[in-house]
Design a protein around this motif. Structure first.
Motif, PDB file in Angstrom:
ATOM      1  N   TYR A   8     -54.452  21.572  22.422  1.00  0.00           N
ATOM      2  CA  TYR A   8     -54.214  20.234  21.893  1.00  0.00           C
ATOM      3  C   TYR A   8     -53.345  20.300  20.634  1.00  0.00           C
ATOM      4  O   TYR A   8     -52.461  19.447  20.431  1.00  0.00           O
ATOM      5  CB  TYR A   8     -55.542  19.547  21.565  1.00  0.00           C
ATOM      6  CG  TYR A   8     -56.452  19.330  22.752  1.00  0.00           C
ATOM      7  CD1 TYR A   8     -55.992  19.509  24.061  1.00  0.00           C
ATOM      8  CD2 TYR A   8     -57.776  18.956  22.572  1.00  0.00           C
ATOM      9  CE1 TYR A   8     -56.833  19.316  25.146  1.00  0.00           C
ATOM     10  CE2 TYR A   8     -58.625  18.749  23.661  1.00  0.00           C
ATOM     11  CZ  TYR A   8     -58.153  18.943  24.944  1.00  0.00           C
ATOM     12  OH  TYR A   8     -58.980  18.754  26.010  1.00  0.00           O
ATOM     13  N   GLU A  15     -45.068  17.358  20.634  1.00  0.00           N
ATOM     14  CA  GLU A  15     -44.779  15.953  20.911  1.00  0.00           C
ATOM     15  C   GLU A  15     -44.593  15.145  19.632  1.00  0.00           C
ATOM     16  O   GLU A  15     -43.998  14.065  19.667  1.00  0.00           O
ATOM     17  CB  GLU A  15     -45.915  15.336  21.730  1.00  0.00           C
ATOM     18  CG  GLU A  15     -46.131  15.970  23.095  1.00  0.00           C
ATOM     19  CD  GLU A  15     -44.982  15.726  24.045  1.00  0.00           C
ATOM     20  OE1 GLU A  15     -44.192  14.787  23.794  1.00  0.00           O
ATOM     21  OE2 GLU A  15     -44.853  16.474  25.030  1.00  0.00           O
ATOM     22  N   ASN A  17     -46.705  13.470  18.197  1.00  0.00           N
ATOM     23  CA  ASN A  17     -47.341  12.174  18.418  1.00  0.00           C
ATOM     24  C   ASN A  17     -48.661  12.402  19.148  1.00  0.00           C
ATOM     25  O   ASN A  17     -48.695  13.081  20.185  1.00  0.00           O
ATOM     26  CB  ASN A  17     -46.409  11.285  19.248  1.00  0.00           C
ATOM     27  CG  ASN A  17     -46.974   9.906  19.485  1.00  0.00           C
ATOM     28  OD1 ASN A  17     -47.802   9.724  20.368  1.00  0.00           O
ATOM     29  ND2 ASN A  17     -46.507   8.930  18.714  1.00  0.00           N
ATOM     30  N   THR A  19     -50.568  10.206  20.747  1.00  0.00           N
ATOM     31  CA  THR A  19     -50.658   9.485  22.026  1.00  0.00           C
ATOM     32  C   THR A  19     -49.952  10.249  23.130  1.00  0.00           C
ATOM     33  O   THR A  19     -50.495  10.442  24.229  1.00  0.00           O
ATOM     34  CB  THR A  19     -50.055   8.080  21.883  1.00  0.00           C
ATOM     35  OG1 THR A  19     -50.771   7.356  20.884  1.00  0.00           O
ATOM     36  CG2 THR A  19     -50.143   7.328  23.207  1.00  0.00           C
ATOM     37  N   ARG A  20     -48.721  10.707  22.861  1.00  0.00           N
ATOM     38  CA  ARG A  20     -47.983  11.463  23.878  1.00  0.00           C
ATOM     39  C   ARG A  20     -48.677  12.785  24.185  1.00  0.00           C
ATOM     40  O   ARG A  20     -48.695  13.234  25.339  1.00  0.00           O
ATOM     41  CB  ARG A  20     -46.543  11.700  23.421  1.00  0.00           C
ATOM     42  CG  ARG A  20     -45.680  10.443  23.417  1.00  0.00           C
ATOM     43  CD  ARG A  20     -44.204  10.796  23.355  1.00  0.00           C
ATOM     44  NE  ARG A  20     -43.868  11.531  22.150  1.00  0.00           N
ATOM     45  CZ  ARG A  20     -43.469  10.953  21.012  1.00  0.00           C
ATOM     46  NH1 ARG A  20     -43.401   9.625  20.933  1.00  0.00           N
ATOM     47  NH2 ARG A  20     -43.164  11.673  19.950  1.00  0.00           N
ATOM     48  N   ALA A  22     -51.866  13.338  24.055  1.00  0.00           N
ATOM     49  CA  ALA A  22     -53.037  13.031  24.880  1.00  0.00           C
ATOM     50  C   ALA A  22     -52.635  12.815  26.334  1.00  0.00           C
ATOM     51  O   ALA A  22     -53.322  13.271  27.262  1.00  0.00           O
ATOM     52  CB  ALA A  22     -53.734  11.780  24.337  1.00  0.00           C
ATOM     53  N   GLN A  23     -51.516  12.132  26.553  1.00  0.00           N
ATOM     54  CA  GLN A  23     -51.019  11.938  27.921  1.00  0.00           C
ATOM     55  C   GLN A  23     -50.659  13.279  28.556  1.00  0.00           C
ATOM     56  O   GLN A  23     -50.911  13.502  29.742  1.00  0.00           O
ATOM     57  CB  GLN A  23     -49.807  11.011  27.906  1.00  0.00           C
ATOM     58  CG  GLN A  23     -50.139   9.579  27.496  1.00  0.00           C
ATOM     59  CD  GLN A  23     -48.900   8.734  27.247  1.00  0.00           C
ATOM     60  OE1 GLN A  23     -47.783   9.249  27.120  1.00  0.00           O
ATOM     61  NE2 GLN A  23     -49.087   7.426  27.178  1.00  0.00           N
ATOM     62  N   ARG A  24     -50.099  14.147  27.762  1.00  0.00           N
ATOM     63  CA  ARG A  24     -49.673  15.464  28.267  1.00  0.00           C
ATOM     64  C   ARG A  24     -50.848  16.317  28.705  1.00  0.00           C
ATOM     65  O   ARG A  24     -50.764  17.013  29.733  1.00  0.00           O
ATOM     66  CB  ARG A  24     -48.864  16.170  27.177  1.00  0.00           C
ATOM     67  CG  ARG A  24     -48.533  17.625  27.445  1.00  0.00           C
ATOM     68  CD  ARG A  24     -47.546  18.106  26.410  1.00  0.00           C
ATOM     69  NE  ARG A  24     -47.613  19.536  26.179  1.00  0.00           N
ATOM     70  CZ  ARG A  24     -46.825  20.196  25.333  1.00  0.00           C
ATOM     71  NH1 ARG A  24     -45.904  19.548  24.649  1.00  0.00           N
ATOM     72  NH2 ARG A  24     -46.957  21.489  25.161  1.00  0.00           N
ATOM     73  N   HIS A  26     -53.861  15.085  29.374  1.00  0.00           N
ATOM     74  CA  HIS A  26     -54.703  14.287  30.285  1.00  0.00           C
ATOM     75  C   HIS A  26     -56.105  14.016  29.741  1.00  0.00           C
ATOM     76  O   HIS A  26     -57.095  14.094  30.464  1.00  0.00           O
ATOM     77  CB  HIS A  26     -54.805  14.965  31.663  1.00  0.00           C
ATOM     78  CG  HIS A  26     -53.489  15.299  32.268  1.00  0.00           C
ATOM     79  ND1 HIS A  26     -52.571  14.341  32.638  1.00  0.00           N
ATOM     80  CD2 HIS A  26     -52.919  16.498  32.550  1.00  0.00           C
ATOM     81  CE1 HIS A  26     -51.492  14.931  33.138  1.00  0.00           C
ATOM     82  NE2 HIS A  26     -51.666  16.231  33.083  1.00  0.00           N
ATOM     83  N   SER A  28     -58.137  11.399  26.418  1.00  0.00           N
ATOM     84  CA  SER A  28     -57.916  10.256  25.536  1.00  0.00           C
ATOM     85  C   SER A  28     -57.356  10.709  24.191  1.00  0.00           C
ATOM     86  O   SER A  28     -57.538  11.861  23.770  1.00  0.00           O
ATOM     87  CB  SER A  28     -59.221   9.500  25.312  1.00  0.00           C
ATOM     88  OG  SER A  28     -60.135  10.303  24.574  1.00  0.00           O
ATOM     89  N   GLN A  29     -56.683   9.774  23.520  1.00  0.00           N
ATOM     90  CA  GLN A  29     -56.147  10.087  22.193  1.00  0.00           C
ATOM     91  C   GLN A  29     -57.281  10.421  21.226  1.00  0.00           C
ATOM     92  O   GLN A  29     -57.154  11.327  20.396  1.00  0.00           O
ATOM     93  CB  GLN A  29     -55.337   8.911  21.654  1.00  0.00           C
ATOM     94  CG  GLN A  29     -54.777   9.163  20.258  1.00  0.00           C
ATOM     95  CD  GLN A  29     -53.980   7.988  19.733  1.00  0.00           C
ATOM     96  OE1 GLN A  29     -53.484   7.184  20.493  1.00  0.00           O
ATOM     97  NE2 GLN A  29     -53.860   7.888  18.417  1.00  0.00           N
TER      98      GLN A  29
END
Length: 302
Positions: A8, A15, A17, A19-20, A22-24, A26, A28-29
């Motif tokens: 993480y 990133e 960021n 949020t990005r 967290a998307q990467r 998979h 939650s932020q």
């Protein structure tokens, strides 16, 4: 400290960021943020400056990043080493394919490999050959099917097809039925692959060596698009011989002074991992190439 926290941390650092990141990965932020906070508490230092719009590394974060990446790479290497010993391949395998070139045997090889090694996550990306080769060199891709003038230096390669370029024209065209020189071809508008592709490199080099200066009227990355444009009278198509043969509406005309073949080749890094080497063998089976040729290719490239 665990590998998940390091993963993480690296994701947020790259990133810039949460949020990005967290998307990467998979999750939650809030999950990413909580794990980063735990890591910072354990290390006794903040890793990110959160005061701005982006997550910037602190001095401590900069110092930790390289080591975090190394730890993740080492953990991956452990799994890979065990996988090679046990015959259970795992991990990710990035494959590149030259844009506009639908090569069914490659798809067959990917399907057979996936069935045999479901633990390996495959990704496939299209691009021009120059960028694919560059990405194989840097490790962004493990294996690529490229079009080229010659097999790339410093990489292991295996030529699948080597054949000359032809001029392809519709019935009734002035060049229909005749062989043509590059100088004669220069009197007509040309439709061809864009720069960065193997066929274009071969064509440009042949023209330069003969002093020919054709007019490139239109460019397209797919053979079908080039053929369609030529069939509508917008220019003479420049394609490999086998590509031109796929289009009944066009006649392939030999180019007498463009004798160097265009190559379609597999390429991968010397010392590639077990998964990449295994996929090469599946490709050999799909393209009906002897595995012995791969061994000779690897020895020669080194």
């Amino acid at each position: 400290m665990d590998l998940r926290q390091l993963e993480y941390f690296v994701a947020v650092a790259e990133e810039r960021n949460f949020t990005r990141a967290a998307q990467r990965v998979h999750i939650s932020q809030s999950g990413v943020s909580a794990q980063i906070r735990r890591l910072e508490k354990e290390l006794g230092a903040e890793l990110f400056d959160r005061s701005g719009r982006s997550a910037e590394l602190t001095v401590a974060g900069e110092a930790a990043l390289e080591h975090a990446r190394a730890a993740l790479a080492a953990a991956g290497a452990v799994g890979q080493a065990v996988g090679e010993v046990t015959g259970l391949l795992r991990g990710n395998l990035g494959v590149g394919m030259v844009i506009g070139c639908t090569v069914t045997p490659l798809f067959d090889a990917l399907a057979a490999f996936h069935e045999a090694h479901p633990g390996v996550e495959l990704s496939l990306r299209e691009d021009n050959s120059d960028r694919l080769v560059a990405d194989v060199r840097t490790g962004s891709l493990d294996l690529a099917l490229i079009g080229a003038e010659t097999e790339p230096e410093g990489l292991d390669s295996l030529t699948i097809v080597a054949e000359p370029l032809v001029a392809a024209v519709p019935a009734g065209h002035e060049l229909d039925g005749n062989a043509v020189s590059l100088a004669e071809l220069a009197a007509h508008p040309v439709v061809c692959m864009p720069s960065g592709t193997g066929q274009r490199a071969v064509f440009d080099r042949a023209c330069a060596e003969r002093g020919a200066q054709p007019t490139i009227a239109l460019q397209a990355g797919a053979a079908q698009a080039i053929a369609d444009l030529a069939a509508r009278g917008l220019g003479v198509a420049i394609l490999s011989r086998s590509m031109a043969a796929e289009f009944d509406e066009l006649t392939a005309v030999p180019i007498t002074d463009a004798t160097e073949p265009a190559l379609l080749a597999l390429t991968w890094r010397p010392g590639a991992g077990a998964a990449a080497r295994e996929l090469v063998r599946y490709c050999c089976a799909a393209f009906r190439i002897s595995v012995d040729q791969v061994c000779r290719s690897e020895v020669t490239a080194r």
